[in-house]
Enzyme design. Sequence first.
Site, PDB file in Angstrom:
ATOM      1  N   ASP A 294       0.868  -1.177   0.000  1.00  0.00           N
ATOM      2  CA  ASP A 294       0.000   0.000   0.000  1.00  0.00           C
ATOM      3  C   ASP A 294       0.914   1.238   0.000  1.00  0.00           C
ATOM      4  OD1 ASP A 294      -2.279   1.516   0.200  1.00  0.00           O
ATOM      5  OD2 ASP A 294      -2.782   0.900   2.241  1.00  0.00           O
TER       6      ASP A 294
ATOM      7  N   ASP B 238      -8.738   3.802  -1.857  1.00  0.00           N
ATOM      8  CA  ASP B 238      -9.621   4.095  -0.726  1.00  0.00           C
ATOM      9  C   ASP B 238     -10.937   4.702  -1.183  1.00  0.00           C
ATOM     10  OD1 ASP B 238      -7.497   3.117   0.652  1.00  0.00           O
ATOM     11  OD2 ASP B 238      -6.828   5.055   1.444  1.00  0.00           O
TER      12      ASP B 238
END
Length: 968
Positions: A566, A642
Amino acid sequence: MAAVAAVAERRRRAQPGMVLLCLGACLGMTLAVDRSNFKTCDESSFCKRQRSVRPGLSPYRALLDTLQLGPDGLTVHLINEATKVLLVLQLQGLQKNMTRIRIDELEPRRPRYRVPDVLVADPPTARLSVSGRDDNSVELTVAEGPYKVILTAQPFRLDLLEERSLLLSVNARGLLHLEHQRAPRVSFSDKVSVTLRSIWDKIRSLFARQGSKDPAEGGGAQAEDTAGDGDQPQPEETPEKAEPEESGAWEETFKTHSDSKPYGPTSVGLDFSLPGMEHVYGIPEHGDNLRLKVTEGGEPYRLYNLDVFQYELYNPMALYGSVPVLLAHSPQRDLGIFWLNAAETWVDISSNTAGKTLFGKMLDYLQGSGETPQTDVRWMSESGIIDVFLLLGSTVTDVFRQYASLTGTQALPPLFSLGYHQSRWNYRDEADVLDVDQGFDDHNLPCDVIWLDIEHADGKRYFTWDPSRFPQPLTMLDQLAAKRRKLVTIVDPHIKVDSGYRVHEELRNQGLYVKTRDGSDYEGWCWPGSAGYPDFTNPSMRAWWANMFSFDNYEGSAPNLYVWNDMNEPSVFNGPEVTMLKDAQHYGGWEHRDVHNIYGFYVHMATAEGLVLRSGGVERPFVLSRAFFAGSQRFGAVWTGDNAAEWDHLKISIPMCLSLGLVGLSFCGADVGGFFKNPEPELLVRWYQMGAYQPFFRAHAHLDTGRREPWLLATQYHDIIREVLNQRYSLLPFWYTLFYQAHREGVPVMRPLWVQYPQDVTTFSIDDQFLLGDALLVHPVSDAGAHGVQVYLPGQGEVWYDTQSYQKHHGPQTLYLPVTLNSIPVYQRGGSIVPRWMRVRRSSDCMKEDPITLFVALSPQGTAQGELFLDDGHTFNYQTRQEFLLRRFSFSGNTLVSSSADSQGHFETPVWIERVVIIGAGKPAAVVLHTKGSPESRLSFQHDPETSVLTLRKPGVNVASDWSIHLR
Ligand SMILES: *[C@@H]1O[C@H](CO)[C@@H](O)[C@H](O)[C@H]1NC(C)=O
């Protein structure tokens, strides 16, 4: 709320503006990105300068007397008549209908960055020869292709033609603009044009740097070369007349961040005209529709890998990844443009029909008076050279193959990774993980992987475990292995600055971190607090990183542990636009400016290599990455970052993943349920139904959200979720085969309708439904309270069977279909054969030797075809030892034949054919099975006249064998 406060605290320290955002989110206000955190084109000085170049006569002229033609293509010098600066153009014909164009300065003060490691090999060239010439132009013919290239000297342009039709023109609008490197600004007194503001900035920065060399002092470019460019020639420092001041050219500030630009302006821009094209796609990643919009007069599409907190939809803002590939489609032809540049890039799209109504266009057409529709695409990058591949089709499948031949195909995923993934930020501890694992069994739901986010590590020190919450990771991994399940842990590329942390110590001592402009280790703020960023552009760094995944180095890891990268844009909470300073220094003396968009690609690459290495090259890796670039498909999966628990985010996951599939990244998914906020049950159910039909299927959620393991929904939803997971798992042989086809040929798994129906204009703008391969059409339900959906079934002469009711529909038509919450519409195309596993078990690993059922959907001509790929599901043996099966099933003349589609492959398997379901069939008198070396045998069958479904029971043949079944 403690967690909320902790996050708010982190965000506060990270970026003052974010606290407000988080509070807004926590109070349930509408989520929205703080747009002012991110640059517009006007705020990005090079974009503004590039865009201020207006179409018209190009100042560039090709100097035909410098033209040279060799086996490696053509080179010719271009002169900018205004500045007299010389460029060199290199033009190559490539095999498979491609052309490559490179433009660089003839004598750069400093070499420009050329993107390495994206191309899988030097593309094989096709011979160019001069087939015509006059005073102002040269006509070139490309061997092995039906193409000609006409180079016009003044104003400079290139035209690519097939027969007499123009496919594509380069610099037809005269927007070629390459900012040559120049002498830094000279003494203070010379610069009468300098504004007071920039004088102040200069003084301030001189003080701030305390003696570090400022470009304004002279010396500039060469003095700043730290690591040196190896054997690349270092040009002489030539005194040069200072160029007129251009805003932001030598230094640029954004919010509180200042970008020193020791090398001055270096941007490149070029335009491409596409006659006959009205539909363009690609250039992900954007939270926008599939079909690209005209951007002139608004913001261009931006490609700059960024961690955008709560991204907004339907706009061209940059997101986590960038693939600089654009596809153009018309009913006659498909083309691609691959702009190989890893710097910040903007893409402007204009069209000569944009303002026209459909009626206006029709009138033009009827009167024969209209111009041919044309789309113009303009690319602008901050640094590097112009390096562009023109992929000339002619079909979209040709374009897919052409692009795949350059950058590689989708890595073949391990079978388990096509199953269902259960993630959240965070599963608290070992007991929590094992409870979740048990929950799937207790509720009779399949699941392959449980995920751990950043809290699993000891103080966000990746490669470690929190000693109180995860004291015995190996025992936990063993327990998951006993269930034939896997674990994924997060390993991010920001490394906690902590002298007691081995990873940090080694990276610092070996000088493997990205450096600031003055040569010290760059530090930014991220999850662990102050963090260093490994320089993944350095091959030694990647080797070091890969080695960290050995079972010895990554303590507490085991073969059923896989990895997730990430924050690899990279995300830097206190950096400009939440990323790294552009003047940070990388391996080879390059600036972060040059390599920004490829940083995440390298993190993904090094991690995937690590997982291969730890098994001695035997096991296929699984690595998920948030940032990506052209070629990232070779390393694993990506997701759309996200997102939020909102209906619009559910909808946008379709065009976002379709766009990625078009440019090679097939293994795409969106967080099921939405990352931010809490989904209402209906949204969560609809998201499962959508996610089950997207390539990467993972539920994930933010730390502040409520727990949402599927059984926490009210019991009335349990059967629906179970049904959807069952559908996913029963289709695994189909998914696996689609991925093999993507891996072999570069064709996308999840496809826009127009890819299969290139002539059907209705399909060109559809992004609320999609195809899986050429067999299944999925129309997810993405509106709250929906009672029905409008499904477009394409294809003249095509039939589509509802996979639930077997009801048959003819294409093309728009069908209104009533829906309930129980399912979403999925159709199988008549003419296709889909393999399924009908007994859903705990995980894919428990099912991989189960018997196969073939669903044969007949075309109106009574035919159908399909493939099935099988191997061990997890090693490279399919490649290194040819241990695989590729079976072809084809039905015609009332006979279904199974044969090998690749005689190279051999694989011993107990998998057998347990049933054949033929949809759209009449009732036969008898059904007979033929296998090699055995007498023919009769099969029992059942025919349902209502649905025309014929079910053949227990052919019982091994899937590897050749056989045929005859309906009599
Ligand atoms: C090249 O283009 C021609 C005609 O446009 C087409 O027939 C051929 O299949 C293409 N070849 C490849 C390898 O894409």
